[in-house]
Design a protein around this motif. Structure first.
Motif, mmCIF file in Angstrom:
data_model
loop_
_atom_site.group_PDB
_atom_site.id
_atom_site.type_symbol
_atom_site.label_atom_id
_atom_site.label_comp_id
_atom_site.label_asym_id
_atom_site.label_seq_id
_atom_site.Cartn_x
_atom_site.Cartn_y
_atom_site.Cartn_z
ATOM 1 N N VAL A 144 0.851 -1.185 0.000
ATOM 2 C CA VAL A 144 0.000 0.000 0.000
ATOM 3 C C VAL A 144 0.887 1.235 0.000
ATOM 4 N N ASP A 180 -8.645 1.679 -5.110
ATOM 5 C CA ASP A 180 -7.363 2.284 -5.457
ATOM 6 C C ASP A 180 -7.450 3.160 -6.699
ATOM 7 N N ASP A 212 -11.700 3.865 1.241
ATOM 8 C CA ASP A 212 -10.391 3.534 0.711
ATOM 9 C C ASP A 212 -9.401 3.576 1.862
#
Length: 311
Positions: free
Chosen positions: A42, A235, A255
């Motif tokens: 991430v 994303d 998110d």
């Protein structure tokens, strides 16, 4: 060995590795096919974190597969399979590697990537709002005066951007897209991007979600233009809860907002300067970020993502 469902920061498969991006590892299968593996890496503020987010890669792959199945017959795409057992059968070299495939791997047709992000903005947010607030423009082109942050745009704006491996993508005018790909292909990319966005926006609205904006990637093979990479995921898109939408401010989103909030706090406190390496993430932030991704999947599909069942 990684257990199915365990976080995966980096894949290691017996195929030629073509590219390792911020999230995806891309392997060559043969002259006609690629294997995309969405890891649990991430990033935030253009910095990749040291910690992996459980189930993130599976959410990105399986949500993309869910959307592509609903677009079948309307938009050509690159997906051949997102089922680990089927991928193992199709690619014998992957036998015994199912733990790295389950949920997160997608077998795809090869395509020559169009080097432009095709962004569709249904609401004024993110980099578009920042530019508009300063200059009243988007990619240098004038927008109506008096728009507020998060305001709905009717019709949505097609806003192409250059693809950046490092740092932010750069918004470009349609004329620049035409220079890069030609006028006819630019028109087709805009048509396809708008079609997928409008289809996705309508489905999400039925589930109480606003898709504020999203970006698509396209490629070309002998058959024509293909929709590639990820589609309408947390994303690549901004998902907002419709029941909390209020123009004139930023919106809560499904998110990695818990991650951004934590890093913002570290910067304000002077414990992080915004550059790599990022600060260590507390377990609570990792869990909260994972929960956001899983909740986005559940709300869109109406189902709970059970990675164990995919094995």
């Amino acid at each position: 060995m990684t257990a199915a469902g365990a976080p995966l920061a980096t894949s290691d498969l017996p195929l030629p590795l073509l590219h390792r991006g911020k999230v995806r590892d891309v392997y060559a299968v043969d002259a006609d096919r690629l294997l995309l593996v969405a890891t649990d890496r991430v990033s935030a503020f253009d910095v990749v974190m040291r910690e992996a987010i459980p189930h993130k890669g599976a959410v990105l792959t399986q949500l993309t597969a869910w959307w592509l199945r609903r677009l079948e017959g309307e938009v050509a795409h690159h997906m051949l399979s997102a089922d680990a057992a089927e991928i193992e059968r199709e690619v014998p070299a992957l036998a015994g590697r199912r733990a790295q495939l389950v949920g997160r791997a997608m077998l795809c047709r090869r395509a020559a990537v169009v080097p432009i992000e095709c962004v569709v903005r249904g609401y004024l947010a993110g980099s578009a709002w920042k530019e508009y607030r300063r200059h009243g423009t988007l990619a240098g082109e004038r927008l109506p005066a008096g728009l507020r942050e998060s305001e709905r745009l009717d019709p949505p704006l097609f806003s192409p951007a250059t693809k950046a491996e490092q740092g932010h993508d750069e918004n470009i005018p349609l004329s620049r897209l035409q220079e890069v790909v030609g006028a006819e292909r630019a028109e087709e990319l805009e048509r396809l991007a708008r079609l997928v966005y409008e289809r996705g926006r309508a489905i999400a609205a039925e589930r109480g979600i606003i898709i504020a904006d999203t970006k698509f990637e396209f490629g070309r093979d002998e058959s024509g233009i293909l929709l590639i990479d990820e589609v309408l995921t947390p994303d690549s898109s901004r998902f907002w809860p419709a029941d909390r939408y209020q123009p004139g401010r930023g919106q809560p989103s499904f998110d990695k907002q818990p991650l951004r909030d934590y890093l913002d706090g570290e910067r304000r406190a002077g414990r992080w300067n915004g550059d790599a390496p990022a600060p260590r993430l507390p377990d609570t932030v990792v869990r909260a970020t994972s929960d956001r991704y899983l909740e986005a999947y559940r709300l869109i599909t109406g189902e709970t993502l059970d990675v164990g069942a995919l094995a």
